[in-house]
Design a protein around this motif. Structure first.
Motif, PDB file in Angstrom:
ATOM      1  N   PRO A   1     -31.211 -36.492  23.125  1.00 34.09           N
ATOM      2  CA  PRO A   1     -30.306 -36.023  22.071  1.00 34.09           C
ATOM      3  C   PRO A   1     -30.675 -36.615  20.712  1.00 34.09           C
ATOM      4  O   PRO A   1     -30.939 -37.818  20.593  1.00 34.09           O
ATOM      5  N   SER A   2     -30.679 -35.795  19.689  1.00 32.01           N
ATOM      6  CA  SER A   2     -31.027 -36.277  18.352  1.00 32.01           C
ATOM      7  C   SER A   2     -29.990 -37.246  17.800  1.00 32.01           C
ATOM      8  O   SER A   2     -30.263 -37.953  16.819  1.00 32.01           O
ATOM      9  N   SER A   3     -28.825 -37.290  18.392  1.00 31.70           N
ATOM     10  CA  SER A   3     -27.786 -38.233  17.966  1.00 31.70           C
ATOM     11  C   SER A   3     -28.054 -39.653  18.462  1.00 31.70           C
ATOM     12  O   SER A   3     -27.339 -40.580  18.076  1.00 31.70           O
ATOM     13  N   SER A   4     -29.084 -39.838  19.283  1.00 29.00           N
ATOM     14  CA  SER A   4     -29.357 -41.142  19.898  1.00 29.00           C
ATOM     15  C   SER A   4     -29.971 -42.115  18.891  1.00 29.00           C
ATOM     16  O   SER A   4     -30.841 -41.747  18.091  1.00 29.00           O
ATOM     17  N   LEU A   5     -29.547 -43.363  18.971  1.00 27.74           N
ATOM     18  CA  LEU A   5     -30.213 -44.454  18.259  1.00 27.74           C
ATOM     19  C   LEU A   5     -31.520 -44.737  18.986  1.00 27.74           C
ATOM     20  O   LEU A   5     -31.550 -44.877  20.214  1.00 27.74           O
ATOM     21  N   HIS A   6     -32.654 -44.822  18.242  1.00 22.86           N
ATOM     22  CA  HIS A   6     -33.940 -45.025  18.910  1.00 22.86           C
ATOM     23  C   HIS A   6     -34.925 -45.727  17.971  1.00 22.86           C
ATOM     24  O   HIS A   6     -34.714 -45.784  16.756  1.00 22.86           O
ATOM     25  N   GLN A   7     -35.992 -46.253  18.566  1.00 23.15           N
ATOM     26  CA  GLN A   7     -37.023 -46.927  17.790  1.00 23.15           C
ATOM     27  C   GLN A   7     -38.365 -46.800  18.501  1.00 23.15           C
ATOM     28  O   GLN A   7     -38.424 -46.459  19.693  1.00 23.15           O
ATOM     29  N   VAL A   8     -39.454 -47.086  17.762  1.00 27.04           N
ATOM     30  CA  VAL A   8     -40.784 -47.260  18.336  1.00 27.04           C
ATOM     31  C   VAL A   8     -41.163 -48.724  18.132  1.00 27.04           C
ATOM     32  O   VAL A   8     -41.175 -49.209  16.992  1.00 27.04           O
TER      33      VAL A   8
END
Length: 225
Positions: free
Chosen positions: A153-160
């Motif tokens: 989901p694009s609403s998710s908090l995420h990182q690389v």
């Protein structure tokens, strides 16, 4: 819904992508984000007007159009054309949330419902570079084989996470789904998967037909096209 989509690209396609990207001219990835994003982002991208970006992106979209698992999970209506990035020498992108509305060509806009990352080189070629997605069940680190894709989901908090050895190559893009709500998309995906399992298992044809009707009636009720 966080889902691994295998074999979006064939090994031959991945090899062709790699040869093209290894010879490409890269630019600062911060050019495509706002002020806050630029503070967290340290990578390289193919330029927005790059003919190579368009060529490789079209290949990806054609491959996805032939991938039933992707269609079932994303129920795509519109795509933001795929972009390409490279992380090297400690490159990273800290925790962030993708923009909700993105500009397409000719003044058209896209609502980002589903985010996608397509990995383009094997995970043993680099250290770090995990895509970490945070949801109500915790943090999930994703690092897939070349040619495989993860959607979430694009609403998710995420990182690389920082790439400390080698280079991480990937394509990333967004999808506006026919069904904007992630929980409803998940229900439809699980139902579609179950119908296919029943069909392959020679289940009662009448029951499968009835369940298929329920699926399409729910899609008809929830879809925005």
């Amino acid at each position: 819904m966080l889902l691994h989509i295998p074999n979006v690209l064939t090994p031959a396609q991945v090899a062709g992508f790699r040869a093209s990207l290894d010879a490409a001219q890269w630019t600062d990835g911060r050019q495509t984000v706002g002020h806050l994003g630029a503070q967290a982002k340290r990578n390289e991208q193919l330029p927005e007007d790059s003919p190579l970006r368009r060529e490789l992106g079209e290949t990806i979209l054609l491959a996805l159009a032939r991938h039933p698992l992707f269609f079932s999970a994303a129920l795509p209506l519109k795509y933001l054309p795929p972009r390409f990035n490279r992380y090297t020498g400690g490159g990273t992108y800290g925790f962030h949330v993708d923009g909700a509305v993105m500009n397409l060509s000719h003044g058209e806009q896209l609502r980002s419902d589903v985010s996608c990352t397509l990995f383009l080189n094997p995970p043993d070629e680099y250290e770090g570079g995990e895509l970490v997605i945070s949801d109500t069940y915790g943090e999930h680190a994703v690092k897939l084989p070349a040619g495989d894709l993860v959607l979430y989901p694009s609403s998710s908090l995420h990182q690389v996470t920082p790439v400390t050895r080698g280079a991480r190559l990937a394509s990333f893009f967004w999808v506006q789904s026919m069904v904007r709500d992630d929980a409803r998309r998940r229900l439809l995906f699980e139902m579609d998967t179950s119908i296919e399992t029943l069909r392959q298992g020679n289940a009662d044809a009448g029951a499968v037909l009835q369940l298929t009707g329920v699926y399409h009636n729910l899609l008809r009720q929830w879809a925005e096209v």
